[in-house]
Scaffold this active site. Structure first.
Site, PDB file in Angstrom:
ATOM      1  N   GLU A  78      -6.651   4.582   8.062  1.00 14.82           N
ATOM      2  CA  GLU A  78      -6.329   6.334   7.659  1.00 14.82           C
ATOM      3  C   GLU A  78      -7.634   6.468   7.299  1.00 14.82           C
ATOM      4  O   GLU A  78      -7.826   7.536   7.272  1.00 14.82           O
ATOM      5  CB  GLU A  78      -5.307   6.127   6.723  1.00 14.82           C
ATOM      6  N   LYS A 138      -0.123   4.006  -0.516  1.00 14.03           N
ATOM      7  CA  LYS A 138      -0.742   5.703   0.364  1.00 14.03           C
ATOM      8  C   LYS A 138      -0.629   6.583  -0.323  1.00 14.03           C
ATOM      9  O   LYS A 138      -1.001   6.234  -1.479  1.00 14.03           O
ATOM     10  CB  LYS A 138      -0.259   5.774   1.962  1.00 14.03           C
ATOM     11  N   SER A 183       3.844  -2.074  10.407  1.00 14.02           N
ATOM     12  CA  SER A 183       5.464  -1.836  10.485  1.00 14.02           C
ATOM     13  C   SER A 183       6.275  -3.800   9.716  1.00 14.02           C
ATOM     14  O   SER A 183       6.853  -4.050  10.193  1.00 14.02           O
ATOM     15  CB  SER A 183       5.761  -1.270  11.957  1.00 14.02           C
ATOM     16  N   ASN A 243       0.287  -1.282   0.278  1.00 19.79           N
ATOM     17  CA  ASN A 243      -0.120   0.358  -0.218  1.00 19.79           C
ATOM     18  C   ASN A 243       1.000   1.218  -0.184  1.00 19.79           C
ATOM     19  O   ASN A 243       1.646   1.293   1.453  1.00 19.79           O
ATOM     20  CB  ASN A 243      -0.988  -0.362   1.212  1.00 19.79           C
ATOM     21  N   GLU A 282      -5.279  -4.610  10.423  1.00 16.39           N
ATOM     22  CA  GLU A 282      -3.994  -3.776  10.555  1.00 16.39           C
ATOM     23  C   GLU A 282      -4.274  -3.195  12.036  1.00 16.39           C
ATOM     24  O   GLU A 282      -5.366  -1.943  12.285  1.00 16.39           O
ATOM     25  CB  GLU A 282      -3.845  -3.103   9.582  1.00 16.39           C
ATOM     26  N   HIS A 305      -9.477   1.548   5.057  1.00 13.67           N
ATOM     27  CA  HIS A 305      -8.258   1.535   5.849  1.00 13.67           C
ATOM     28  C   HIS A 305      -7.846   2.385   6.843  1.00 13.67           C
ATOM     29  O   HIS A 305      -8.885   2.954   6.839  1.00 13.67           O
ATOM     30  CB  HIS A 305      -6.492   1.965   4.656  1.00 13.67           C
ATOM     31  N   GLY A 341       3.330   3.068  10.600  1.00 16.78           N
ATOM     32  CA  GLY A 341       3.933   3.528  10.614  1.00 16.78           C
ATOM     33  C   GLY A 341       4.927   3.459  12.136  1.00 16.78           C
ATOM     34  O   GLY A 341       5.590   4.657  11.496  1.00 16.78           O
TER      35      GLY A 341
HETATM   36  P1  13P Z   1       3.394   0.573   7.426  1.00 10.83           P
HETATM   37  O1  13P Z   1       4.227  -1.390   6.962  1.00 10.83           O
HETATM   38  O2  13P Z   1       3.991   1.441   6.896  1.00 10.83           O
HETATM   39  O3  13P Z   1       3.374   0.491   8.678  1.00 10.83           O
HETATM   40  O4  13P Z   1       1.809   0.769   6.763  1.00 10.83           O
HETATM   41  C1  13P Z   1       1.319  -0.637   7.247  1.00 10.83           C
HETATM   42  C2  13P Z   1      -0.437  -0.303   6.627  1.00 10.83           C
HETATM   43  O5  13P Z   1      -1.010   0.639   6.820  1.00 10.83           O
HETATM   44  C3  13P Z   1      -0.508  -0.871   5.276  1.00 10.83           C
HETATM   45  O6  13P Z   1      -1.705  -0.577   4.695  1.00 10.83           O
END
Ligand code: 13P
Length: 245
Positions: free
Chosen positions: A93, A6, A209, A4, A163, A91, A169
């Protein structure tokens, strides 16, 4: 194994990524591989991925396929026509910053399936929810509100991603045991809603992560079927390291 991206990368950077990444996963027949770039990069990704084992996905879609006056939105059918195979839905976010709810997750998932996309539907608890012992309750609410109302045929076509928001992150990956516990809860919820065969068959990805150096322990868990990778999916060598765990 899904990446992903983002809100990262331009079309030119997308092209560069694929030029480096594809040779590194040419022989990775053990996994389905997906890259989910921003909408604007989808055509470049689809072109670059042509003839390879890598599928392209989007990070969100509108909840109906009928075109209309919805400024800023994209239908699943448009994504399919542009060459997408997958779409990430719900997601954290989007839930945190853009008002996504279990109800809209369900609507978007149904629309994506109508357009024959494979939805990767995300669930996961926030830090405060974990710390107050509410993880299972949150997963249950999200699963039952966003996924359980699908038909059995629809459920058979989705991928679920767990997640934990505190692991996204932050560099704080869930230990394999913590992740496995949550995956087991989700598989139990799937069994309650759709039966054992469907629960055994559904793929549940872990996200938060994931890096080349921690993916092996996660993948060794019986209920972890793959990874949804953010930061480490932005560099070809790192994401290839995750794919080839
Ligand atoms: P990170 O791997 O940067 O922690 O992000 C995970 C994520 O949100 C994937 O959708």
């Amino acid at each position: 194994m899904a990446g992903n991206w983002k809100m990262f990368k331009t079309p030119a950077e997308t092209k560069d990524f694929f030029a480096k990444f594809l040779p590194l996963v040419e022989k990775s027949g053990h996994a389905d591989i997906a890259i989910c770039p921003p909408f604007i990069d989808v055509p470049a990704a689809v072109e670059a991925a042509q003839g390879s084992r890598v599928g392209v996905g989007a990070q969100n879609c509108y909840w109906q396929n009928k075109e209309g006056a919805f400024t800023g939105e994209v239908t699943p059918a448009m994504l399919k026509a542009a060459g997408c195979t997958y779409v990430i839905i719900g997601h954290s976010e989007r839930r945190q910053y853009f008002g996504e709810t279990d109800e809209t997750v369900l609507k978007r998932t149904k629309a994506a399936l109508e357009a024959r996309l494979i939805p990767i539907v995300c669930v996961g608890e926030m830090l405060a929810e974990r710390e107050s012992g509410r993880t299972n309750e949150v997963l249950s609410t999200q699963f039952n509100g966003g996924i359980a109302a699908l038909s059995a045929e629809e459920f058979a076509k989705i991928v679920v991603a767990y997640e934990p928001v505190w692991a996204i992150g932050t560099g704080k990956v869930a230990t394999p045991e913590i992740a496995e516990d949550a995956h087991k809860v989700l598989r139990g919820l799937a069994e309650a809603a759709f039966g054992k065969a469907a629960a055994d068959a559904v793929r549940i990805l872990y996200g938060g992560s994931v890096k080349p150096d921690n993916v092996t322990g996660l993948m060794a868990q019986p209920d972890i079927d793959g990874a949804l990778v953010g930061g480490a999916a932005l560099k070809a060598e790192d994401f290839a390291g995750v794919v080839n765990f």
